[in-house]
Write a protein that holds these residues in place. Sequence first.
Motif, PDB file in Angstrom:
ATOM      1  N   THR A 176       0.830  -1.228   0.000  1.00  0.00           N
ATOM      2  CA  THR A 176       0.000   0.000   0.000  1.00  0.00           C
ATOM      3  C   THR A 176       0.856   1.266   0.000  1.00  0.00           C
ATOM      4  OG1 THR A 176      -0.096  -0.065   2.415  1.00  0.00           O
ATOM      5  CG2 THR A 176      -1.861  -1.176   1.190  1.00  0.00           C
ATOM      6  N   TYR A 177       2.190   1.075  -0.078  1.00  0.00           N
ATOM      7  CA  TYR A 177       3.100   2.216  -0.030  1.00  0.00           C
ATOM      8  C   TYR A 177       3.596   2.553  -1.433  1.00  0.00           C
ATOM      9  CZ  TYR A 177       2.997   1.301   4.951  1.00  0.00           C
ATOM     10  OH  TYR A 177       2.579   1.099   6.230  1.00  0.00           O
ATOM     11  N   PRO A 178       3.901   3.810  -1.672  1.00  0.00           N
ATOM     12  CA  PRO A 178       4.321   4.221  -3.017  1.00  0.00           C
ATOM     13  C   PRO A 178       5.688   3.650  -3.387  1.00  0.00           C
ATOM     14  CG  PRO A 178       4.541   6.037  -1.481  1.00  0.00           C
ATOM     15  CD  PRO A 178       3.820   4.967  -0.733  1.00  0.00           C
ATOM     16  N   ALA A 179       5.903   3.566  -4.700  1.00  0.00           N
ATOM     17  CA  ALA A 179       7.172   3.038  -5.222  1.00  0.00           C
ATOM     18  C   ALA A 179       8.122   4.186  -5.509  1.00  0.00           C
ATOM     19  CB  ALA A 179       6.916   2.244  -6.489  1.00  0.00           C
ATOM     20  N   SER A 180       9.391   3.830  -5.631  1.00  0.00           N
ATOM     21  CA  SER A 180      10.416   4.792  -6.007  1.00  0.00           C
ATOM     22  C   SER A 180      11.121   4.241  -7.242  1.00  0.00           C
ATOM     23  CB  SER A 180      11.413   4.972  -4.864  1.00  0.00           C
ATOM     24  OG  SER A 180      12.447   5.860  -5.240  1.00  0.00           O
TER      25      SER A 180
ATOM     26  N   ASP B 293       6.138  -2.540   3.852  1.00  0.00           N
ATOM     27  CA  ASP B 293       5.730  -2.056   5.178  1.00  0.00           C
ATOM     28  C   ASP B 293       6.037  -0.589   5.422  1.00  0.00           C
ATOM     29  OD1 ASP B 293       8.426  -2.353   5.092  1.00  0.00           O
ATOM     30  OD2 ASP B 293       8.624  -3.355   7.035  1.00  0.00           O
ATOM     31  N   ARG B 294       6.585   0.096   4.385  1.00  0.00           N
ATOM     32  CA  ARG B 294       6.927   1.492   4.604  1.00  0.00           C
ATOM     33  C   ARG B 294       7.184   2.180   3.279  1.00  0.00           C
ATOM     34  NH1 ARG B 294      11.288  -1.636   5.077  1.00  0.00           N
ATOM     35  NH2 ARG B 294      13.314  -0.936   4.245  1.00  0.00           N
ATOM     36  N   THR B 295       7.229   3.516   3.358  1.00  0.00           N
ATOM     37  CA  THR B 295       7.622   4.299   2.200  1.00  0.00           C
ATOM     38  C   THR B 295       9.144   4.432   2.207  1.00  0.00           C
ATOM     39  OG1 THR B 295       5.559   5.547   2.232  1.00  0.00           O
ATOM     40  CG2 THR B 295       7.412   6.514   1.036  1.00  0.00           C
ATOM     41  N   LEU B 296       9.773   4.042   1.103  1.00  0.00           N
ATOM     42  CA  LEU B 296      11.234   4.059   1.050  1.00  0.00           C
ATOM     43  C   LEU B 296      11.741   5.499   0.975  1.00  0.00           C
ATOM     44  CD1 LEU B 296      11.898   1.121  -1.453  1.00  0.00           C
ATOM     45  CD2 LEU B 296      12.206   1.111   1.038  1.00  0.00           C
TER      46      LEU B 296
ATOM     47  N   GLU C  39      15.126   8.226   0.323  1.00  0.00           N
ATOM     48  CA  GLU C  39      16.262   8.344  -0.588  1.00  0.00           C
ATOM     49  C   GLU C  39      17.479   7.615  -0.031  1.00  0.00           C
ATOM     50  OE1 GLU C  39      17.823   9.823  -4.227  1.00  0.00           O
ATOM     51  OE2 GLU C  39      15.791   9.910  -3.417  1.00  0.00           O
ATOM     52  N   ALA C  40      17.627   7.664   1.283  1.00  0.00           N
ATOM     53  CA  ALA C  40      18.774   7.037   1.925  1.00  0.00           C
ATOM     54  C   ALA C  40      18.722   5.509   1.806  1.00  0.00           C
ATOM     55  CB  ALA C  40      18.835   7.446   3.401  1.00  0.00           C
ATOM     56  N   GLU C  41      17.517   4.965   1.686  1.00  0.00           N
ATOM     57  CA  GLU C  41      17.396   3.506   1.564  1.00  0.00           C
ATOM     58  C   GLU C  41      17.558   3.056   0.111  1.00  0.00           C
ATOM     59  OE1 GLU C  41      14.322   1.909   4.860  1.00  0.00           O
ATOM     60  OE2 GLU C  41      13.486   3.476   3.554  1.00  0.00           O
ATOM     61  N   VAL C  42      17.071   3.862  -0.829  1.00  0.00           N
ATOM     62  CA  VAL C  42      17.079   3.453  -2.232  1.00  0.00           C
ATOM     63  C   VAL C  42      18.471   3.622  -2.853  1.00  0.00           C
ATOM     64  CG1 VAL C  42      16.153   3.959  -4.526  1.00  0.00           C
ATOM     65  CG2 VAL C  42      14.638   3.922  -2.539  1.00  0.00           C
ATOM     66  N   GLU C  43      19.132   4.738  -2.519  1.00  0.00           N
ATOM     67  CA  GLU C  43      20.369   5.075  -3.210  1.00  0.00           C
ATOM     68  C   GLU C  43      21.470   4.033  -3.028  1.00  0.00           C
ATOM     69  OE1 GLU C  43      22.022   7.160  -6.091  1.00  0.00           O
ATOM     70  OE2 GLU C  43      20.034   7.541  -5.232  1.00  0.00           O
ATOM     71  N   PRO C  44      21.686   3.503  -1.824  1.00  0.00           N
ATOM     72  CA  PRO C  44      22.733   2.470  -1.698  1.00  0.00           C
ATOM     73  C   PRO C  44      22.453   1.225  -2.546  1.00  0.00           C
ATOM     74  CG  PRO C  44      22.128   3.347   0.450  1.00  0.00           C
ATOM     75  CD  PRO C  44      21.124   3.899  -0.521  1.00  0.00           C
ATOM     76  N   VAL C  45      21.191   0.828  -2.582  1.00  0.00           N
ATOM     77  CA  VAL C  45      20.848  -0.366  -3.381  1.00  0.00           C
ATOM     78  C   VAL C  45      21.061  -0.077  -4.861  1.00  0.00           C
ATOM     79  CG1 VAL C  45      18.993  -1.963  -3.997  1.00  0.00           C
ATOM     80  CG2 VAL C  45      19.212  -1.149  -1.630  1.00  0.00           C
ATOM     81  N   HIS C  46      20.675   1.134  -5.277  1.00  0.00           N
ATOM     82  CA  HIS C  46      20.828   1.475  -6.679  1.00  0.00           C
ATOM     83  C   HIS C  46      22.305   1.540  -7.066  1.00  0.00           C
ATOM     84  CE1 HIS C  46      19.304   2.843 -10.490  1.00  0.00           C
ATOM     85  NE2 HIS C  46      20.066   3.949 -10.450  1.00  0.00           N
TER      86      HIS C  46
END
Length: 816
Positions: A723-727, A787-790, A792-799
């Motif tokens: 139910t949370y938005p994507a990035s 379970d949450r809205t991601l 920038e700090a969570e997405v950028e390392p994975v990217h």
Amino acid sequence: MRISLNWLRELVEIKLSPEELAETLTMAGFEVEEIEDRRTWANGVVIGKVLERQPHPNADKLSVCQVDIGAGEILNIVCGAANVKADIYVPVATTGTYLPNIDLKIKPAKLRGVASQGMICSLKELGLPTDVDGIHIFTQENLPLGSDVRPLLGLDDVILDLTATANRADALSMVGVAREVAALTGGKLSISEPGEVSISKSAGNLALKIADTQACPAYIGTVIEQVKIAPSPEWLQQRLRAAGVRPISNVVDITNYVLLEWGQPLHAFDRDRLQSVASSENLTIGVRFATAGESFKTLDGQTRTLSTQNLLITANDRPVALAGVMGGQETEVHEGTQSLVLEAALFDSVAIRRSSRSAGLRSEASGRYERGVNRAELEIANRRALSLISELASGILVQQEIADTRPHPSTWSRSIALRLDRVNQILGPIDLEEDTGELQEQDVERILTALGCQLTPSGEDSSHQPTWSVSVPPYRYRDLEREIDLIEEIARLYGYNKFCDTLPEKAEAGYLPLDQELIRKLRAFLRAEGLTELIHYSLVKPGEDRNIVLSNPLFVEYSALRTDLISGLIDAFQYNLEQGNGALNGFEIGQIFWREEDGLQETEALAGIVGGDRTLGKWSKSGREEPITWFEAKGILESVFRQLALEVEFQPDRRDDRLHPGRTASLWIRGNRLGIFGQLHPQLRREKGLPDSVYVFQLDLDVLLDSLEQDEVLVPTFQPYSTYPASDRDIAFFAPVKISVAEIQKVITKAGKDLLESVELFDEYRGENVPEGQRSLAFRLIYRASDRTLTEAEVEPVHNKVREALVEKFGVNLRS
């Protein structure tokens, strides 16, 4: 086989009407396909005598006849036949008679102004074959005027067109059918065996040489001299016509008559012609297999090139007949024949079947030999033919030679143990109208005795039920082999309709096996993609690698088993184009076969072909063709795989020479090779005149079904929606052309781990500003947590891990 009831009545007592007899035979397993009641063909046609014939006053081709039919009044009949004349006996259809074969009812009429009170008939108008162009003229003298013509013409008969099952060779004769009718109806048999014939000389110039006694276990050759060839008597001709056989001459007709009566094929050779072929007065009749390439002209006038499967009759080693199939033209009986050699032989059923098929020739004789001729009645049939030749052709028997390697007559029958308890266990209860019951001891004995079996009581079984030792008659030796065969005969003669209809106590609902259910789904998905299911022969022309070639093909064009489905689909595509049907988009599921070092292999495959413009309504494109692209064709397969919940990987492939080396992919699923997909090679496309873009695929159905039968595929698990938005992030880079998108997507997915929801290629570019040997690719990556809205700090390392993995794995040049 056509059965004349008049002839049958001479062999067995018949109390039933033709319709009742036909019903009885049909219910006993001998289907009567047609009842031909010849009595209706000439009902109302009588014998008349032409007293006077005068030319018609107003027509050159008509005659005015005065005909006496014994009714007191002389009839005036106008006749158009050229052979009508005075003082002849003729068949006359009287006023009111209906002739069904020409659909004509006789009425008083005026022909060119002259009254006509009936019609003088030809045999054709009465439904009989004839070579005479005109009315029929009776050859007998002092016939009773006004009497029925039907007994004279054999039209007081009913013909049953009977079909015997393949195991009942004995039913291909009048004697065999008579035995069956006697067993079914209880009628008395009147089969008389011919007596012994006398041979005037004990020695002569005929000898026998049987090279293969297994193929020919018995051969009787009889020399007959002073033969007079003439037409057969009317009774014999009528019986042959009723059986559908054309009368030829007395000798030939006798061999055909005995074939119909006893089921034993015979053949008459002209002895003088045999000696001419053999170039000697001393004749050695031989039986051997042909040598490859040997030629021989059969009775039908065709010169046939023989193979080693053809069994021959020879005269001093020169071919004179295809044994058990057809005689030779050089030695056939003709009008000038004066001496004969009559052949009566037994041939092996397998040898005749192979010989007949190899020559592409079937005959009444071969049909009987293939099913099996009764070896116990060979001498009876031979004596019957010899006595008829002596009687009707004035022949004198001068020599008879016999080559007989049959086993002892005591082995021509067999004994079978039969249990009453087993009979009732198999057949179940019988219907006694108000109650049910079981077959009794006397029922079994009565039925089997009627069939010619001999029953000897052999005590009781463990359930105190009687048992017998049943001796089978020689004429049923081939089809009564086991206890179950006797039980079938008991049910057949007792009457299938007299047994109770019973159902199992516990019935279970039917269901499809899992593999059949999955195949049906697969068919439905392919049809939904616009593909038509095709079916081809599994037999093809030989010549491919690892072909399995048949040893006894029907045709050379269909003499090998197919090794794949793609070749047949390409041919079908080409054929439909040539017929103006447009591009064929279809699929096929079928078996393929090939040869390995360790033996023959077989598997089931799924293949398809797609090409041309698949769209409808070309008006929107000004009538221009837009051939399907490689990715659109690939999308058809991907759509089917997606509906089946399968993840299939496409990898470059160059192994199939029929496919474009740069536009072919092998398909893999969980490390197993599933099949191949690709575009047809331009050279093959030009050779067959196909459109620019034609694509084919072939999948191993066993591998596909094994993947579908996994629990995670059969029972999909529920995946909750986030139910949370994507990035989303885009990534673009230059990559070597040799690296496939599938490999890149696999590395991206592995590096993105749990946060990466999907990855999609949205751009590819080759050309200006792109390094040689590379292409520009752009992917869109979707990151999402459940379970949450991601942040920038969570997405950028994975990217960044994804970017690093691409550089490390493929050495890509990142552009973003």
